[in-house]
Write a protein that holds these residues in place. Structure first.
Motif, PDB file in Angstrom:
ATOM      1  N   SER A  26       0.839  -1.192   0.000  1.00 49.63           N
ATOM      2  CA  SER A  26       0.000   0.000   0.000  1.00 49.63           C
ATOM      3  C   SER A  26       0.879   1.250   0.000  1.00 49.63           C
ATOM      4  O   SER A  26       1.854   1.318   0.728  1.00 49.63           O
ATOM      5  N   SER A  54      -2.213   2.472  -7.564  1.00 52.93           N
ATOM      6  CA  SER A  54      -3.424   3.159  -8.041  1.00 52.93           C
ATOM      7  C   SER A  54      -3.072   4.335  -8.929  1.00 52.93           C
ATOM      8  O   SER A  54      -3.760   4.606  -9.918  1.00 52.93           O
ATOM      9  N   LYS A 107      -4.282   4.932 -12.790  1.00 52.25           N
ATOM     10  CA  LYS A 107      -4.991   6.126 -13.244  1.00 52.25           C
ATOM     11  C   LYS A 107      -4.271   6.801 -14.412  1.00 52.25           C
ATOM     12  O   LYS A 107      -4.915   7.374 -15.298  1.00 52.25           O
TER      13      LYS A 107
HETATM   14  P1  ADP Z   1      -5.392   1.802  -2.202  1.00 54.09           P
HETATM   15  O1  ADP Z   1      -4.088   1.765  -1.453  1.00 54.09           O
HETATM   16  O2  ADP Z   1      -6.332   0.694  -1.851  1.00 54.09           O
HETATM   17  O3  ADP Z   1      -5.215   1.979  -3.648  1.00 54.09           O
HETATM   18  P2  ADP Z   1      -5.686   4.402  -1.020  1.00 54.09           P
HETATM   19  O4  ADP Z   1      -6.394   4.466   0.284  1.00 54.09           O
HETATM   20  O5  ADP Z   1      -4.205   4.536  -1.076  1.00 54.09           O
HETATM   21  O6  ADP Z   1      -6.193   3.086  -1.719  1.00 54.09           O
HETATM   22  O7  ADP Z   1      -6.255   5.540  -1.988  1.00 54.09           O
HETATM   23  C1  ADP Z   1      -7.619   5.676  -2.240  1.00 54.09           C
HETATM   24  C2  ADP Z   1      -7.803   6.934  -3.067  1.00 54.09           C
HETATM   25  O8  ADP Z   1      -7.348   8.081  -2.352  1.00 54.09           O
HETATM   26  C3  ADP Z   1      -7.003   6.916  -4.352  1.00 54.09           C
HETATM   27  O9  ADP Z   1      -7.807   7.481  -5.362  1.00 54.09           O
HETATM   28  C4  ADP Z   1      -5.784   7.770  -4.091  1.00 54.09           C
HETATM   29  O10 ADP Z   1      -5.317   8.429  -5.239  1.00 54.09           O
HETATM   30  C5  ADP Z   1      -6.342   8.762  -3.087  1.00 54.09           C
HETATM   31  N1  ADP Z   1      -5.289   9.158  -2.134  1.00 54.09           N
HETATM   32  C6  ADP Z   1      -4.372   8.358  -1.570  1.00 54.09           C
HETATM   33  N2  ADP Z   1      -3.556   9.046  -0.768  1.00 54.09           N
HETATM   34  C7  ADP Z   1      -3.993  10.331  -0.801  1.00 54.09           C
HETATM   35  C8  ADP Z   1      -3.587  11.535  -0.156  1.00 54.09           C
HETATM   36  N3  ADP Z   1      -2.543  11.577   0.649  1.00 54.09           N
HETATM   37  N4  ADP Z   1      -4.277  12.662  -0.426  1.00 54.09           N
HETATM   38  C9  ADP Z   1      -5.326  12.636  -1.242  1.00 54.09           C
HETATM   39  N5  ADP Z   1      -5.763  11.523  -1.879  1.00 54.09           N
HETATM   40  C10 ADP Z   1      -5.109  10.391  -1.656  1.00 54.09           C
END
Ligand code: ADP
Ligand code: ADP
Length: 239
Positions: A42, A47, A51
């Motif tokens: 993670s 992700s 994208k």
């Molecule tokens: P996963 O690890 O299951 O892919 P995350 O919880 O890391 O899910 O991310 C979920 C969503 O939140 C994604 O669309 C990601 O781009 C966004 N995201 C992750 N980290 C941040 C952050 N620090 N600030 C804003 N958006 C975030």
């Protein structure tokens, strides 16, 4: 067919000058009919990479080419046409299927938006074909998403992705939300579809054991970089 070159992605940190470097120079190549596994813990950038590959976001720098066409330079209609060729399948299709639409309407709408399968009758016929293609009884077209099992819903998600006749499927944890008992069924379906339809897959997962069964090659992401790339035996023996 799909080539990412030196992709970087920086996100601004709120209220400051700093940035988070989610990807730090990722290059990848995917051939026709091939499956590339992407594994990483993670926060490693999976992700973000997904994208960028489906062009939901712009990279900070670098290119994504599909059969030599640089998607990062396209806009408007040309972008929509190319984006149609790479479809994304989400972990939990429930979150992306409109709960107020029956399965048939969900698929019909996709066909209509992309002007596929001719008139209303042609589309109705195609909906039946798509459901059969993913191993569902065409009568399930009358059901709403909440009336389906998790495995059936993911099959509908696959049917919707296939409706636009893509060349590449981006699978983001496609079975992680499913009961263990139906995971193998969906994995087998994906494997069959790839062979029958000559699809290429990018298979993203934090679970190495899922990726190894289906991937020709595996890339390991760590802090936004590809730290290993090779056939899964050589990669996984080292990790
Ligand atoms: P996963 O690890 O299951 O892919 P995350 O919880 O890391 O899910 O991310 C979920 C969503 O939140 C994604 O669309 C990601 O781009 C966004 N995201 C992750 N980290 C941040 C952050 N620090 N600030 C804003 N958006 C975030
Ligand atoms: P993964 O999918 O492997 O969990 P992500 O691509 O979601 O990784 O995240 C990679 C890094 O980028 C993480 O540090 C995450 O917090 C950050 N990140 C992702 N999306 C955003 C966002 N929209 N805004 C700020 N930071 C983000």
């Amino acid at each position: 067919m799909l080539r990412a070159t030196n992709l970087t992605k920086e996100y601004p940190v709120r209220g400051g000058e700093n940035v988070v470097q989610a990807l730090a120079g990722v290059s990848l190549e995917l051939g026709e009919g091939e499956t590339l596994g992407i594994v990483g813990e993670s926060g490693s950038g999976k992700s973000t990479l997904a994208k960028l590959l489906v062009r939901l976001e712009d990279p900070t720098s670098g290119t994504v080419e599909l059969d030599g066409v640089d998607l990062t330079k396209l806009r408007g209609k040309a972008l929509r046409e190319q984006r149609q060729r790479i479809q994304m399948l989400f972990q939990d299709p429930y979150s992306s299927l409109n709960p107020r639409q029956r399965v048939g309407a969900i698929l019909t709408e996709v066909l209509g938006v992309h002007r596929l399968a001719g008139d209303a009758r042609g589309r109705a016929r195609r909906v039946g074909e798509l459901l059969e293609l993913v191993g569902l009884d065409p009568r399930l077209a009358q059901r709403y998403p909440h009336e389906l099992s998790g495995g059936q819903r993911q099959r509908v998600g696959i049917a919707r992705a296939l409706a636009v006749e893509p060349k590449v499927l981006l699978l983001d944890e496609p079975v992680s939300a499913l009961d263990v008992s139906v995971r193998a069924e969906i994995m087998n379906l994906l494997d069959d579809l790839r062979r029958d339809l000559r699809l290429s897959y990018v298979f993203i997962s934090h679970d190495v054991s899922m990726v190894r069964h289906i991937s020709d090659r595996v890339a390991v992401l760590y802090l936004g970089r590809v730290v290993e790339l090779g056939d899964w035996k050589s990669v996984l023996d080292q990790s």
